[in-house]
Each structure stands twice: as structure tokens, then as C-alpha cells.
Design an enzyme around this catalytic site. Structure first.
Site, PDB file in Angstrom:
ATOM      1  N   THR A   1      29.431   1.713 -41.387  1.00 23.34           N
ATOM      2  CA  THR A   1      28.112   1.241 -41.815  1.00 23.34           C
ATOM      3  C   THR A   1      28.226   0.556 -43.169  1.00 23.34           C
ATOM      4  O   THR A   1      28.878   1.086 -44.082  1.00 23.34           O
ATOM      5  CB  THR A   1      27.017   2.325 -41.895  1.00 23.34           C
ATOM      6  N   ILE A   2      27.609  -0.617 -43.270  1.00 20.00           N
ATOM      7  CA  ILE A   2      27.616  -1.314 -44.562  1.00 20.00           C
ATOM      8  C   ILE A   2      26.856  -0.486 -45.591  1.00 20.00           C
ATOM      9  O   ILE A   2      27.052  -0.649 -46.790  1.00 20.00           O
ATOM     10  CB  ILE A   2      26.996  -2.724 -44.481  1.00 20.00           C
TER      11      ILE A   2
ATOM     12  N   ASP B   1      24.414   9.038 -37.472  1.00 16.09           N
ATOM     13  CA  ASP B   1      23.750   9.500 -36.248  1.00 16.09           C
ATOM     14  C   ASP B   1      24.648   9.317 -35.025  1.00 16.09           C
ATOM     15  O   ASP B   1      24.732  10.206 -34.173  1.00 16.09           O
ATOM     16  CB  ASP B   1      22.427   8.759 -36.023  1.00 16.09           C
TER      17      ASP B   1
ATOM     18  N   MET C   1      20.100  -4.788 -48.453  1.00 15.96           N
ATOM     19  CA  MET C   1      20.124  -3.838 -47.333  1.00 15.96           C
ATOM     20  C   MET C   1      20.731  -2.498 -47.740  1.00 15.96           C
ATOM     21  O   MET C   1      21.354  -2.394 -48.789  1.00 15.96           O
ATOM     22  CB  MET C   1      20.969  -4.404 -46.198  1.00 15.96           C
ATOM     23  N   GLY C   2      20.596  -1.558 -46.860  1.00 12.23           N
ATOM     24  CA  GLY C   2      21.173  -0.244 -47.135  1.00 12.23           C
ATOM     25  C   GLY C   2      20.311   0.872 -46.577  1.00 12.23           C
ATOM     26  O   GLY C   2      20.593   2.048 -46.788  1.00 12.23           O
ATOM     27  N   ARG C   3      19.227   0.484 -45.917  1.00 13.73           N
ATOM     28  CA  ARG C   3      18.274   1.448 -45.364  1.00 13.73           C
ATOM     29  C   ARG C   3      17.840   2.428 -46.452  1.00 13.73           C
ATOM     30  O   ARG C   3      17.387   1.969 -47.490  1.00 13.73           O
ATOM     31  CB  ARG C   3      18.908   2.196 -44.186  1.00 13.73           C
TER      32      ARG C   3
ATOM     33  N   GLY D   1      25.846 -10.524 -44.921  1.00 13.71           N
ATOM     34  CA  GLY D   1      27.125  -9.866 -45.212  1.00 13.71           C
ATOM     35  C   GLY D   1      27.649  -9.002 -44.084  1.00 13.71           C
ATOM     36  O   GLY D   1      28.816  -8.588 -44.101  1.00 13.71           O
TER      37      GLY D   1
HETATM   38  P1  FBP Z   1      23.707   1.021 -39.300  1.00 14.68           P
HETATM   39  O1  FBP Z   1      23.157   2.191 -40.027  1.00 14.68           O
HETATM   40  O2  FBP Z   1      23.534   1.104 -37.851  1.00 14.68           O
HETATM   41  O3  FBP Z   1      25.116   0.742 -39.712  1.00 14.68           O
HETATM   42  O4  FBP Z   1      22.891  -0.284 -39.742  1.00 14.68           O
HETATM   43  C1  FBP Z   1      22.707  -0.616 -41.054  1.00 14.68           C
HETATM   44  C2  FBP Z   1      21.661  -1.674 -41.274  1.00 14.68           C
HETATM   45  O5  FBP Z   1      22.281  -2.903 -41.603  1.00 14.68           O
HETATM   46  C3  FBP Z   1      20.696  -1.263 -42.378  1.00 14.68           C
HETATM   47  O6  FBP Z   1      21.199  -1.581 -43.647  1.00 14.68           O
HETATM   48  C4  FBP Z   1      19.449  -2.015 -42.011  1.00 14.68           C
HETATM   49  O7  FBP Z   1      18.291  -1.371 -42.486  1.00 14.68           O
HETATM   50  C5  FBP Z   1      19.471  -1.989 -40.505  1.00 14.68           C
HETATM   51  O8  FBP Z   1      20.828  -1.891 -40.142  1.00 14.68           O
HETATM   52  C6  FBP Z   1      18.851  -3.208 -39.887  1.00 14.68           C
HETATM   53  O9  FBP Z   1      18.809  -3.022 -38.520  1.00 14.68           O
HETATM   54  P2  FBP Z   1      18.708  -4.174 -37.449  1.00 14.68           P
HETATM   55  O10 FBP Z   1      20.062  -4.779 -37.332  1.00 14.68           O
HETATM   56  O11 FBP Z   1      18.342  -3.457 -36.203  1.00 14.68           O
HETATM   57  O12 FBP Z   1      17.717  -5.164 -37.943  1.00 14.68           O
END
Ligand code: FBP
Length: 549
Positions: free
Chosen positions: A199-200, A172, A246-248, A423
Site C-alpha cells: 500500500t502506498i 484488510d 493520498m494516504g486514506r 504516483g
Molecule cells: P489501498 O489501501 O488499497 O492500498 O489503497 C490506497 C489508496 O490509494 C488510498 O490512499 C486512497 O484513499 C484509495 O486507495 C483510493 O481508492 P480508489 O483507488 O478506489 O479510488
């Protein structure tokens, strides 16, 4: 400031650069590009940045570059290596012209709009080389989407003599970087915009971007922890560990960790969606493996759960989408309600019958978590949904029923974990330290040559760093049109796990064996010094994807 012994040694690590960036550089234009889909729409929206050629670098000769100042922005979640991107930009700019200056905007894109910045001097940069985190200037999730914000950016650039901005972010943020590049070209501001893939989650990748930085280190940290847990599980032989990663939306992290550790179970959200699995089917799949292992006398194991799973179970996806819309539509009335129970009643009454019924069947803590604050894009914050706990409870229930029916003999005791923040700020692995520094250096070369609307790209990453191919990819090349908040928008296509990709196929060919046999791998901690076979290896995902290329 006190620093650890490792940090002290690591400060003097000189990241490896591709050969093409080691001396003087000249640009080689490749073929003109096209967007991956919706060419006519993207071309119309980006008349100044569409169709630009791919760029690679070759050995050049000494050239004089005019002095220029550059600004850098960190956008979104932290990812290991961000500081090395910045030190790469800094060193690259100084190589072009020692009088060049680098400014860092504070707290993410918001700092650009609100004119919060510092000059990044050599002393500051040296303090942060090869360290994790984004604390050198901070990050934020403000979206750069409004022309008023772009114009505020022009003001500060003019004040500081900034001729180019580097935006380090995910899909984005890089989409927005390209919109900004287009706007600045259309308005003849003379300000260039370059992106860097961060992005991780590993979901910003394509033919030209082999991986996003941070994925390598984060997966190695999680895999170390999973390996440690597996040794504990195999020693005590009494717990099932459910580990959310994590990984959305994307399951790349879970998949990579499964490949590194050979965990007993790894759920891949993209597969759940493709097979249209219900929550009960996912629970049954896990419970079946627990039961089979119990039949072999092994009442322990590990199950990796992708963070975004809940959004990929078709019925829950519909429910979440209805929740997002309903909460947005009735925001004021919803926020005025006091208790979670009242909020649940209020929203449930406004859902379709099917979604309301599904909502009612979920455990109460999950119901309330699904009603918590949305992220700036209006989406549910999947990191806050305790899917791993929900699955432990549901698997326990199922096993209880099976026990009564005589289908299961064993003991099930679940432990829950969530690995994410552990991480994101780790000291970058050699791969990420080198990759990030190369990305930053690449960005400075593109800037020196007057380019805008490009993302820094470093390819051939399975080879030693000296053989990496650095260059620039027009961001428009990665775009397609997608529906966002009811409107069609040009966006960089997100890369989810593909079921016909080599990493998934390899995993799928092994998972039944890993499920039943206790065949764990213990990766151990990231090694920064030692043999290259231990220290410089990229992820298994990258190696499998690049196999034969
Ligand atoms: P980006 O997409 O901005 O790189 O963030 C990744 C992430 O670590 C996701 O894996 C996770 O769902 C989200 O950020 C968590 O967001 P926040 O730091 O706002 O809690």
C-alpha cells in the site's frame, strides 16, 4: 507494443536480492510468536495458524521440490512494484522447480471467486518486469470474507492444480488472507496462503514489516511534484499551494513529503486528533503562518494536507460516523432521492442536533461530497472530499476578517492540488523494484517449504539490499481485536503516524523554521541509473525509524 526508451532500458534491470536468497535456501525457525494484543481471542479464532515461529532464511543446499502450481491475486489500490512481486514469485518458483506454473487471478480477489485467470508465462512476466501498475492481471476491492467464496476458490485451485495462493494487499486484504489460510488448513484442502505487504499509504508496518511496498516510489513522485511547485511558488511569489496527499487515514505520505521537501505547512491528522483540534483551529494555524510570511513580504507557500484529515477532527469524525450509519440504515429511501439538496435535507433531519449543526456550517460542495457513495467497507471515500479547496476558502475568509481588524497585511491567492493517482503506478524506484522482487522471491520460498498463514517479510532495509533479512512472519502476530461494523473482529493493526516516533519528532522540531523561512528542498525526479546515493535511498521515514537499530 510501443514502449518508452526508459522502459526499454529498465526492462533489463536485475533487481538486487538479499544474500540469503541468492543461492540455495534453508529455513531457520525463530521463537514462537504471539499476537500483539488479545492473545486468547486470536488464538481461539486461529487454532491452526496461531503461535507459529518467525522464519528467516540461511544458506542451504540443493534440494528437490515436487512440481507445484501457484496463484497470485492483487488486492486493493495500485502501488508501484506489484509487477516485481509477481516476477519475484515467478523466478523463485522456477528456481524451485522449472516445471512450476504461476496463475494470475484477474481483477483482484473477485477473479479468484469467479474463476477468471491467466497463466503467467515467461513472455508475459518479461513484459512487465520493473514496470509500475497492476495491469498485468488487474486489481479489485472485492473482500474475501465469506466461506462460499473460499469454497469457490478451492474449486479453481483443484482444477488448476494450485497448491498455494499469494495475496498482495494491505492490512484488510492480509487479514482476510490469514482467515483464508486458517480455513484451508481447518478443511485440509492442502492449499497454502501467503501474504505480501502492499500500500502506498505506508500504514501496514510493524516490528517485522518495515514498510509496505509502493510507499517509497509514490512519496518520491509526490515530493518531486511538490518540489517543482515550490520552485514555481518561489519564482512567481504570488500563490499559496494547498496540496492534498493520498494516504486514506494515515498521514505517513504527507509527513514523508514534508521531510523530503521542507514545505511550509504539513498537517498531520493523527496530531489533530490527539490534540482534539477543531476545524477552526486548523484553519487558524494555517492562516497564522500565511500572515507571518506575508509580514515578511512572502505571499506564497506550500501547505500539505493529508487526505483523511476530515475524519480526524473530532466533531467531524462524529458527524461522518453518524452519516455512515444513517445512510446505511435508510439506504433505499436515500438512494431514491433525486437531488443532492433533497439528500442533504433527508439526512440532516436524522442526525443528532450537534452533528446537524456542524453539517450545516460546511461549504455546500463538501456537504454533498460527504453524501456520495461509500467504499465497500461502508466508509466515506476520503479521496473524493475536496478538503484542500475547503481549507483555501476558510483560510481566505479568516484572513479577510484579520485584514479588517488590522491583523494581516498581504495578498492570499490559493491554488489547489490533489496528488494520489499520479504516483500509484509510477515505475518503481530501485528500492521498490528490489524490495518487491525480494518479497515475491521470499513468498515462493515460503510456499516451497509448505508454509501458510505467513506474510513475506524483508527487513534491515536501511542497509544495502544484499544485507536485507528475508523471511516469514505469522500474520496472527500482527493482529488484535477491533470493532468493525458493531462487531469485534481480528484484524492486522493499522499503523498510523505515532507522535512519539522519530519521523514525527524530527518534523515537529523543524516545522516552525520551515514555516517561516523559505528553505525548500527540490528532490527532482526518481533516478533509476546513477550513483547509489541518488538511486537507492529509502524514504526518510524508514531511515529515521530504523536509526540506531
Ligand atoms: P489501498 O489501501 O488499497 O492500498 O489503497 C490506497 C489508496 O490509494 C488510498 O490512499 C486512497 O484513499 C484509495 O486507495 C483510493 O481508492 P480508489 O483507488 O478506489 O479510488
Amino acid at each position: 507494443m510501443a514502449i518508452s526508451a526508459l522502459q526499454k532500458e529498465r526492462a533489463s534491470y536485475a533487481p538486487k536480492l538479499p544474500k540469503s536468497l541468492q543461492g540455495y535456501v534453508t529455513l531457520v525457525d525463530g521463537a514462537a510468536t504471539q499476537s500483539i494484543a488479545d492473545q486468547a481471542d486470536i488464538k481461539a479464532l486461529f487454532p491452526n495458524t496461531y503461535g507459529m515461529p518467525l522464519i528467516t532464511f540461511a544458506e542451504g543446499s540443493k534440494k528437490d521440490y515436487p512440481t507445484m502450481n501457484v496463484g497470485v491475486i492483487l488486492s486493493g489500490g495500485q502501488a508501484p512494484g506489484g509487477h516485481n512481486v509477481i516476477s519475484g514469485i515467478f523466478d523463485g518458483l522456477k528456481k524451485l522447480n522449472p516445471a512450476n506454473k504461476l496463475y494470475g487471478f484477474l481483477g483482484g480477489p473477485g477473479g479468484f471467486v469467479d474463476h477468471q485467470y491467466i497463466e503467467l508465462t515467461a513472455a508475459i512476466i518479461d513484459e512487465y518486469r520493473n514496470t509500475g501498475g497492476f495491469d498485468i492481471i488487474g486489481s479489485g476491492r472485492t473482500k474475501l470474507e465469506e466461506t462460499a467464496q473460499y469454497d469457490k476458490g478451492v474449486e479453481i485451485c483443484n482444477k488448476l492444480g494450485i497448491k498455494a495462493i499469494v495475496i498482495i494487499g494491505g492490512d484488510d486484504s492480509n487479514t482476510n488472507a490469514c482467515v483464508l489460510a486458517e480455513y484451508y488448513l481447518a478443511k485440509n484442502t492442502g492449499i497454502q496462503v501467503i501474504g505480501a505487504p502492499k500500500t502506498i499509504d505506508g500504514d501496514l508496518k510493524n516490528e517485522m514489516i518495515e514498510t509496505s511496498f509502493g510507499f517509497d516510489t509514490a512519496c518520491k513522485v509526490y515530493s518531486e511534484l511538490i518540489g517543482n511547485i515550490q520552485r514555481d511558488a518561489n519564482s512567481a511569489k504570488k500563490y499559496w499551494h494547498f496540496i492534498k496527499l493520498m494516504g486514506r487515514s494515515a498521514s505517513h505520505i504527507g509527513l514523508e513529503c514534508a521531510l523530503q521537501t521542507q514545505a511550509n505547512i504539513c498537517i498531520i491528522s493523527e496530531e489533530v486528533e490527539a490534540k482534539k483540534q477543531t476545524l477552526d483551529e486548523v484553519v487558524t494555524y494555517i492562516a497564522t503562518i500565511v500572515a507571518k510570511r506575508a509580514a515578511n513580504g512572502e505571499n506564497f507557500g506550500t501547505a500539505l494536507i493529508p487526505e483523511g484529515l476530515i475524519e480526524f477532527i473530532p466533531s467531524l469524525k462524529v458527524l461522518i460516523s453518524e452519516l455512515n450509519d444513517t445512510m446505511a440504515h435508510h439506504e433505499a429511501a436515500f438512494n431514491a432521492l433525486g437531488s443532492d439538496a433533497e439528500k442533504f435535507q433527508f439526512i440532516s433531519a436524522k442526525l443528532s442536533k450537534t452533528s446537524a449543526d456542524i453539517f450545516a456550517t460546511l461549504p455546500q460542495n463538501i456537504q454533498f461530497q460527504l453524501l456520495a457513495d461509500r467504499d465497500p467497507h461502508g466508509n466515506v471515500q476520503v479521496s473524493k472530499i475536496e478538503t484542500e479547496k475547503m481549507l483555501i476558502d476558510m483560510v481566505a475568509e479568516k484572513l479577510k476578517a484579520w485584514k479588517k481588524e488590522g491583523k494581516y497585511v498581504g495578498k492570499f491567492s490559493g491554488q489547489n492540488h490533489f496528488f494520489g493517482y499520479e504516483g500509484r503506478c509510477a515505475a518503481p524506484s530501485n528500492f521498490d523494484a528490489d524490495y518487491c522482487y525480494s518479497l515475491g522471491f521470499t513468498a515462493s520460498v515460503l510456499i516451497g517449504e509448505g508454509k501458510s498463514g505467513y506474510m513475506a517479510s524483508v527487513r534491515n532495509c536501511k542497509a544495502p539490499a544484499s544485507e536485507w533479512i528475508a523471511g516469514g512472519v505469522p500474520v496472527t502476530m500482527m493482529m488484535n481485536m477491533e470493532k468493525r461494523h458493531g462487531h469485534m473482529k481480528p484484524v492486522i493493526q493499522k499503523a498510523l503516524v505515532t507522535l512519539d516516533g522519530k519521523p514525527f519528532k524530527f518534523f515537529a522540531s523543524k516545522r516552525d523554521e520551515w514555516a517561516i523561512k523559505t528553505d525548500y528542498i527540490y528532490p527532482g525526479p526518481i533516478q533509476y541509473f546513477g550513483p547509489s546515493s541518488v538511486c537507492d535511498q529509502p524514504t526518510k521515514t524508514l531511515l529515521l525509524e530504523q536509526e540506531g537499530k
